[in-house]
Design a protein around this motif. Structure first.
Motif, PDB file in Angstrom:
ATOM      1  N   PHE A  26      14.047  86.567  -5.698  1.00  0.00           N
ATOM      2  CA  PHE A  26      14.546  87.063  -4.436  1.00  0.00           C
ATOM      3  C   PHE A  26      15.487  88.529  -4.501  1.00  0.00           C
ATOM      4  O   PHE A  26      15.646  89.287  -3.922  1.00  0.00           O
ATOM      5  CB  PHE A  26      15.468  86.071  -3.814  1.00  0.00           C
ATOM      6  CG  PHE A  26      15.100  84.893  -3.103  1.00  0.00           C
ATOM      7  CD1 PHE A  26      13.698  84.667  -3.026  1.00  0.00           C
ATOM      8  CD2 PHE A  26      15.741  83.881  -2.565  1.00  0.00           C
ATOM      9  CE1 PHE A  26      13.078  83.746  -2.370  1.00  0.00           C
ATOM     10  CE2 PHE A  26      15.251  82.859  -1.927  1.00  0.00           C
ATOM     11  CZ  PHE A  26      13.746  82.948  -1.752  1.00  0.00           C
ATOM     12  N   GLU A  33      20.394  98.014   2.474  1.00  0.00           N
ATOM     13  CA  GLU A  33      20.704  97.572   4.173  1.00  0.00           C
ATOM     14  C   GLU A  33      20.687  96.265   4.131  1.00  0.00           C
ATOM     15  O   GLU A  33      21.079  95.481   5.391  1.00  0.00           O
ATOM     16  CB  GLU A  33      19.582  98.168   5.044  1.00  0.00           C
ATOM     17  CG  GLU A  33      19.512  99.529   5.255  1.00  0.00           C
ATOM     18  CD  GLU A  33      20.821 100.215   5.546  1.00  0.00           C
ATOM     19  OE1 GLU A  33      21.564  99.580   6.719  1.00  0.00           O
ATOM     20  OE2 GLU A  33      21.146 100.966   5.283  1.00  0.00           O
ATOM     21  N   ASP A  34      20.802  95.349   2.999  1.00  0.00           N
ATOM     22  CA  ASP A  34      20.733  93.936   2.889  1.00  0.00           C
ATOM     23  C   ASP A  34      19.807  93.174   4.029  1.00  0.00           C
ATOM     24  O   ASP A  34      20.447  92.200   4.815  1.00  0.00           O
ATOM     25  CB  ASP A  34      22.374  93.370   3.479  1.00  0.00           C
ATOM     26  CG  ASP A  34      23.515  93.953   2.437  1.00  0.00           C
ATOM     27  OD1 ASP A  34      22.820  94.493   1.366  1.00  0.00           O
ATOM     28  OD2 ASP A  34      24.336  94.344   2.576  1.00  0.00           O
ATOM     29  N   ASP A  35      18.727  93.438   3.653  1.00  0.00           N
ATOM     30  CA  ASP A  35      17.709  92.717   4.621  1.00  0.00           C
ATOM     31  C   ASP A  35      17.473  91.160   4.296  1.00  0.00           C
ATOM     32  O   ASP A  35      17.836  90.806   3.300  1.00  0.00           O
ATOM     33  CB  ASP A  35      16.119  93.402   4.193  1.00  0.00           C
ATOM     34  CG  ASP A  35      16.021  94.651   4.921  1.00  0.00           C
ATOM     35  OD1 ASP A  35      16.043  94.627   6.169  1.00  0.00           O
ATOM     36  OD2 ASP A  35      15.823  95.786   4.206  1.00  0.00           O
ATOM     37  N   ARG A  36      17.133  90.586   5.145  1.00  0.00           N
ATOM     38  CA  ARG A  36      17.196  89.158   5.335  1.00  0.00           C
ATOM     39  C   ARG A  36      15.787  88.754   4.567  1.00  0.00           C
ATOM     40  O   ARG A  36      14.848  89.578   4.906  1.00  0.00           O
ATOM     41  CB  ARG A  36      17.412  88.737   6.676  1.00  0.00           C
ATOM     42  CG  ARG A  36      18.557  88.835   7.481  1.00  0.00           C
ATOM     43  CD  ARG A  36      18.826  88.825   8.766  1.00  0.00           C
ATOM     44  NE  ARG A  36      18.496  87.329   9.347  1.00  0.00           N
ATOM     45  CZ  ARG A  36      18.283  87.225  10.769  1.00  0.00           C
ATOM     46  NH1 ARG A  36      18.229  88.196  11.575  1.00  0.00           N
ATOM     47  NH2 ARG A  36      18.111  86.119  11.191  1.00  0.00           N
ATOM     48  N   ILE A  37      15.872  87.536   4.039  1.00  0.00           N
ATOM     49  CA  ILE A  37      14.631  87.057   3.356  1.00  0.00           C
ATOM     50  C   ILE A  37      14.408  85.668   3.629  1.00  0.00           C
ATOM     51  O   ILE A  37      15.181  84.772   4.057  1.00  0.00           O
ATOM     52  CB  ILE A  37      14.943  86.889   1.655  1.00  0.00           C
ATOM     53  CG1 ILE A  37      15.046  88.336   1.430  1.00  0.00           C
ATOM     54  CG2 ILE A  37      13.723  86.311   1.281  1.00  0.00           C
ATOM     55  CD1 ILE A  37      15.581  88.279   0.017  1.00  0.00           C
ATOM     56  N   PHE A  38      13.157  85.538   4.239  1.00  0.00           N
ATOM     57  CA  PHE A  38      12.581  84.182   4.560  1.00  0.00           C
ATOM     58  C   PHE A  38      11.422  83.616   3.586  1.00  0.00           C
ATOM     59  O   PHE A  38      10.747  84.686   3.230  1.00  0.00           O
ATOM     60  CB  PHE A  38      12.321  84.104   5.949  1.00  0.00           C
ATOM     61  CG  PHE A  38      13.479  84.530   7.075  1.00  0.00           C
ATOM     62  CD1 PHE A  38      14.483  83.782   7.193  1.00  0.00           C
ATOM     63  CD2 PHE A  38      13.136  85.873   7.264  1.00  0.00           C
ATOM     64  CE1 PHE A  38      15.476  84.546   7.913  1.00  0.00           C
ATOM     65  CE2 PHE A  38      14.183  86.605   8.233  1.00  0.00           C
ATOM     66  CZ  PHE A  38      15.464  85.717   8.329  1.00  0.00           C
ATOM     67  N   TYR A  39      11.301  82.390   3.517  1.00  0.00           N
ATOM     68  CA  TYR A  39      10.131  81.931   2.520  1.00  0.00           C
ATOM     69  C   TYR A  39       9.766  80.823   2.654  1.00  0.00           C
ATOM     70  O   TYR A  39      10.549  79.948   3.636  1.00  0.00           O
ATOM     71  CB  TYR A  39      10.548  82.034   1.099  1.00  0.00           C
ATOM     72  CG  TYR A  39      11.631  80.956   0.490  1.00  0.00           C
ATOM     73  CD1 TYR A  39      12.718  81.162   0.867  1.00  0.00           C
ATOM     74  CD2 TYR A  39      10.942  80.226  -0.081  1.00  0.00           C
ATOM     75  CE1 TYR A  39      13.554  80.299   0.416  1.00  0.00           C
ATOM     76  CE2 TYR A  39      11.773  79.021  -0.750  1.00  0.00           C
ATOM     77  CZ  TYR A  39      13.222  78.875  -0.337  1.00  0.00           C
ATOM     78  OH  TYR A  39      13.868  78.102  -0.678  1.00  0.00           O
ATOM     79  N   SER A  98       9.171  73.387   0.346  1.00  0.00           N
ATOM     80  CA  SER A  98      10.595  73.893   0.290  1.00  0.00           C
ATOM     81  C   SER A  98      10.509  75.247   1.380  1.00  0.00           C
ATOM     82  O   SER A  98       9.390  75.815   1.739  1.00  0.00           O
ATOM     83  CB  SER A  98      10.753  74.386  -0.788  1.00  0.00           C
ATOM     84  OG  SER A  98      12.151  74.979  -0.877  1.00  0.00           O
ATOM     85  N   TYR A 111      11.454  77.817   4.795  1.00  0.00           N
ATOM     86  CA  TYR A 111      11.535  77.743   6.082  1.00  0.00           C
ATOM     87  C   TYR A 111      10.369  77.172   6.789  1.00  0.00           C
ATOM     88  O   TYR A 111       9.433  77.773   6.907  1.00  0.00           O
ATOM     89  CB  TYR A 111      11.886  79.148   6.750  1.00  0.00           C
ATOM     90  CG  TYR A 111      13.405  79.876   6.283  1.00  0.00           C
ATOM     91  CD1 TYR A 111      13.313  80.271   4.880  1.00  0.00           C
ATOM     92  CD2 TYR A 111      14.377  79.687   7.246  1.00  0.00           C
ATOM     93  CE1 TYR A 111      14.624  80.624   4.529  1.00  0.00           C
ATOM     94  CE2 TYR A 111      15.574  80.272   6.870  1.00  0.00           C
ATOM     95  CZ  TYR A 111      15.541  80.811   5.409  1.00  0.00           C
ATOM     96  OH  TYR A 111      16.925  81.308   5.090  1.00  0.00           O
ATOM     97  N   MET A 125      13.005  84.784  13.896  1.00  0.00           N
ATOM     98  CA  MET A 125      14.235  84.627  14.026  1.00  0.00           C
ATOM     99  C   MET A 125      14.832  85.754  14.707  1.00  0.00           C
ATOM    100  O   MET A 125      15.783  86.471  14.283  1.00  0.00           O
ATOM    101  CB  MET A 125      15.095  84.420  12.657  1.00  0.00           C
ATOM    102  CG  MET A 125      14.861  82.996  12.187  1.00  0.00           C
ATOM    103  SD  MET A 125      16.369  82.649  11.110  1.00  0.00           S
ATOM    104  CE  MET A 125      15.853  80.913  10.635  1.00  0.00           C
ATOM    105  N   ASP A 158      14.943  96.260   8.076  1.00  0.00           N
ATOM    106  CA  ASP A 158      16.235  97.300   8.314  1.00  0.00           C
ATOM    107  C   ASP A 158      16.297  98.281   7.714  1.00  0.00           C
ATOM    108  O   ASP A 158      16.362  99.617   7.975  1.00  0.00           O
ATOM    109  CB  ASP A 158      17.440  96.488   8.170  1.00  0.00           C
ATOM    110  CG  ASP A 158      17.799  95.216   9.192  1.00  0.00           C
ATOM    111  OD1 ASP A 158      16.718  95.153  10.026  1.00  0.00           O
ATOM    112  OD2 ASP A 158      18.735  94.432   9.077  1.00  0.00           O
TER     113      ASP A 158
END
Ligand code: ADP
Lengths: 455, 323
Positions: free
Chosen positions: A77, A84-90, A100, A102, A124, A155
């Motif tokens: 991760f 830009e602090d991008d969001r992470i999904f897995y 495990s 999302y 999202m 982003d």
């Protein structure tokens, strides 16, 4: 002598316009190509990090104590950290069962051959780039298939793209400016030979009908060669006309002179007063004819030469002096004195033959209309304009007639009894305007005509 | 129906702070004790008298559950569990605020703002160490425990990382940093370490002498307790110490967006400034006692929240400390 030309558009403008349009189209194209290319590269770099992330996750999968354990490394991760602090999904599946992550992150079709599947979706409420891969674990009774998928928002990519777009815009704007400067330069270089040609033709003397010799670009060859052709034809036809007039003058004068001399010999031999009178009238008519023919030819010659005036520097005083001297015998026959005067040397640019011709006609008129025992004054003046003035003591012009007398074949009411064709003043006035000068007719205060030819 | 549901929640503490002309009430869900936070809220209400603040305290793990269940019930979330907070932001529960200026290292996505720096350390009861040299590092602590098993048996305190979000965070960060952590856990396990849910209770038991040494306690709690200053002493391990940030976020579904942002702005401006103890009872971002490494707000934090990763970690932890 400049005639108006019908103008339709401008070569320079047309050329500049097509260059500008071309450059603009190219610039816009370039902008989009740079952006497209940079976008691909930026996307590729995000993809390669995502690939490393999902691979490191899958590498951590192992069978431990009979079940799948997955000690995902911290770096899986943290390598996805962006400015830009991008969001992470897995999400991780074992044979289709959620292990495990999302559970609402959908998986694309993934093959177990180790290939990595990329796609762009919305998750999202945000556009994300998703990477998915799978790996077969053996060690249990049956092999299990572990599928992992990591998605990251875009982003940072968007910020990168904005920067790229801005830089591309700057580069492209610079390119556009340079191309514009280049077009201006190209346009004037292309037009330059045409301007040089125009210049060299405009600068030539009127009599210069020689072909254009300076090298011209191949595109202008047809134009210049037809121009040369035209000038050649013009020059030949002018030569022919001059030759013809000279030839005609000769052909007309010789038979008239022959007829006149026959008439004179006959007059000597005839005694009878009645016949002598008839013969004298005949001789006068012959003279009149001869003079008219001469003037007609002179007029034609002047019209011809005026359009291609050969200007050379001439000394007006000397020219006039010579002429007055040659006319003196004729004046003496009429008991008229020709008086020549000048205040200083006057030099002008002009055609001496034409000027002589004009002044001879003026002096001829003065001789015709002057009484015997009178004086004709020929004056050369420098100020206010170089001019030649012929003064006589004849009846002068009629006030109401002055303007029309320079028309062809126009004669005044005071001319009855004198021989004339109405061409003398016409010739003088044509010569004046060929030299950009003028002819003015006036009367002296003490009587007599005063004709001024000024340049 | 929602109201009854809210009523049913068992908050550890709750208090309504009223502004002088309070009309709007913002609800703050927090893991920080009221006593610690009260001065800050009072200061905020002095400058914003039209607001009331309802302050609700629960554990950090419960905060996470409550927000995910009913995000519209709370306007502001304050927690010491950085990983859970970061995941809340990642999962879209936080409002992105463009207007707050905060150091880059102390924020994430302009949504999550760190406003304290609090190192984890060792806290000892001075009496038990009258004859023993106090340890200054993890290695020394291992040696001290190994050499004096009788003195420390049953007298070692640490977080129950299964219960405490903050304890889990410190444990995982420790485990990332060095193998020493696992050796320490093993020896603590062999000496029947007692497991706690919260720093406060550990310090209580230390001050009475029931416990001799506590590991991974928030030293800010220890130093804030003037009443027990004579009995206890805190030590920052010289090998490394993890520094935690308390973080704040505005709930995305807040109905009082402007007021909530004003609150966060007030809090963050205190944190980067030089607040007096009257305004701000916690160590601000500028306090000097932070030679440790600040746990950074980055997506890596979420790894330990993974179900598999957590299971693996807790298995290992249990087998070390529960013997
Ligand atoms: N010196 C002069 N004195 C008076 N009248 C003149 C003089 N010169 C010309 N004219 C008038 O101008 C008219 C036109 O002159 P011109 O063109 O020379 O033709 P013409 O052959 O009749 O002389 C003449 O008919 C005459 O009426």
């Amino acid at each position: 002598m400049s005639s108006s030309v019908n103008v339709s558009g401008s070569l320079r403008r047309r050329m500049a316009l097509s260059l500008v349009i071309g450059v603009t189209v190219l610039t816009v194209l370039l902008f989009f190509i740079i952006r497209l290319y940079a976008t691909q590269i930026a996307q590729q770099s995000q993809d390669s990090i995502l690939r490393a992330s999902v691979t490191s996750m899958l590498d951590a999968a192992a069978i431990r104590d009979g079940e799948v354990a997955m000690d995902i490394p911290y770096s899986s991760f943290s390598m996805l950290s962006t400015p830009e602090d991008d969001r992470i999904f897995y999400v991780i599946y074992q044979d289709g069962d959620l292990l495990s992550g999302y559970d609402n992150l959908a998986l694309p079709e993934v093959h177990s051959d180790g290939s990595v599947v990329f796609r762009s979706i919305n998750f999202m409420d945000a556009p994300v780039r998703q990477v998915s891969a799978s790996r077969v674990l053996s060690g249990l009774n049956t092999p299990v298939l572990i599928t992992a998928s990591v998605a990251q928002t875009q982003d940072n990519l968007a910020v990168t793209l904005r920067q790229i777009t801005r830089n591309a815009a700057i580069i492209v704007a610079g390119f556009f400016l340079l191309a514009m400067l280049f077009s201006v330069w190209a346009t004037s270089t292309a037009i330059a030979p045409l301007e040089r040609l125009t210049h060299s033709i405009a600068r030539r003397g009127p009599a210069d009908l020689s072909p254009v010799a300076r090298p011209v670009p191949s595109e202008m060859v047809p134009l210049v060669s037809s121009l040369n052709n035209l000038m050649q034809r013009l020059s030949r036809s002018l030569d022919q006309s001059e030759d013809f007039i000279a030839e005609a003058a000769h052909r007309v004068r010789t038979p008239i002179a022959t007829v006149r001399s026959h008439a004179e010999t006959t007059l000597q031999r005839v005694d009878k007063e009645e016949n002598r009178r008839a013969l004298r009238a005949m001789i006068r008519a012959i003279d009149e004819t001869s003079r008219a023919a001469g003037q007609l030819l002179d007029h034609a010659m002047i019209t011809l030469r005026a359009s291609q005036l050969s200007a050379e520097e001439i000394d007006l005083v000397e020219l006039m002096q010579e002429m007055v001297r040659s006319l003196n015998p004729i004046a003496e026959m009429k008991d008229i004195e020709l008086r020549f005067q000048f205040d200083s040397r006057v030099y002008i640019n002009g055609d001496p033959i034409l000027i002589q011709n004009a002044v001879r006609n003026l002096i001829d008129n003065a001789l015709k209309y002057s009484p015997a025992e009178s004086v004709i004054t020929i004056t050369v003046r420098k100020n206010p304009k170089p001019s030649i003035v012929v003064n006589d003591h004849g009846p002068g012009f009629l006030h109401d007639e002055k303007t029309g007398l320079t028309d062809r074949f126009a004669r005044g009411r005071n001319s009855s009894g004198t021989i004339g064709s109405g061409l003398g003043l016409t010739i003088a006035s044509d010569v004046a305007s060929a030299h950009n000068g003028s002819l003015t007719m006036d009367n002296n205060k003490e009587g007599g005509a005063c004709v001024t030819l000024s340049f | 129906m929602l109201a009854t549901f809210v009523q049913a929640i068992d908050f550890e503490e709750e208090r309504l702070f009223k502004g002088n002309a309070g009309t709007i009430t913002i609800r703050v869900l927090s893991s920080t004790d009221i006593s610690v936070f009260a001065p800050t809220i009072t200061g905020f209400l002095n400058t914003n008298p039209e607001l009331n603040v309802e302050y609700l305290v629960v554990g950090s793990a419960d905060i996470n559950t409550l927000i995910r269940q009913s995000p519209e019930q709370y306007d502001i979330v304050i927690s010491s569990a950085m990983d859970l907070q970061l995941k809340l932001v990642n999962d879209g529960y936080a409002l992105q605020v463009d207007t707050i200026i905060h150091p880059e290292w102390a924020q994430w996505r302009q949504s999550l703002y760190g406003f304290t720096l609090e190192p984890a350390g060792i806290v000892i009861n001075k009496q038990h160490f009258s004859n023993i040299k106090a340890p200054t590092s993890r290695q020394e602590m291992i040696e001290v425990l190994r050499e004096n098993p009788d003195t420390f048996k049953g007298k070692i305190a640490t977080y129950d990382v299964r219960q405490s979000g903050l304890g889990y965070l410190f444990a995982t960060q420790d485990a990332r940093d060095s193998e020493t952590y696992w050796r320490l856990m093993e020896i603590m396990g062999s000496l029947d370490a007692k497991l706690y849910c919260c720093s406060g209770e550990m310090i209580d038991d230390l001050s009475t002498g029931d416990m001799a040494i506590a590991y991974n306690v928030l030293t800010s709690y220890a130093s804030a307790r003037a009443d027990v200053a004579d009995e206890i002493q805190w030590i920052l391990p010289s090998d490394f110490s993890n520094v935690m940030m308390r973080t704040v976020l505005v709930s995305k579904q807040t109905e009082h967006r402007k007021s909530a942002i004003a609150f966060v702005r007030y809090l963050t401006s205190l944190a980067v400034g030089n607040p007096t103890a009257k305004e701000f009872a916690l160590p601000s971002l500028r306090n000097a006692a932070t030679q440790g490494s600040v746990i950074s707000l980055e997506p890596g934090l979420m790894i330990f929240l993974d179900r598999l990763k957590r299971r693996t970690f807790l298995n290992e932890w249990e087998s070390a400390i529960i013997q």
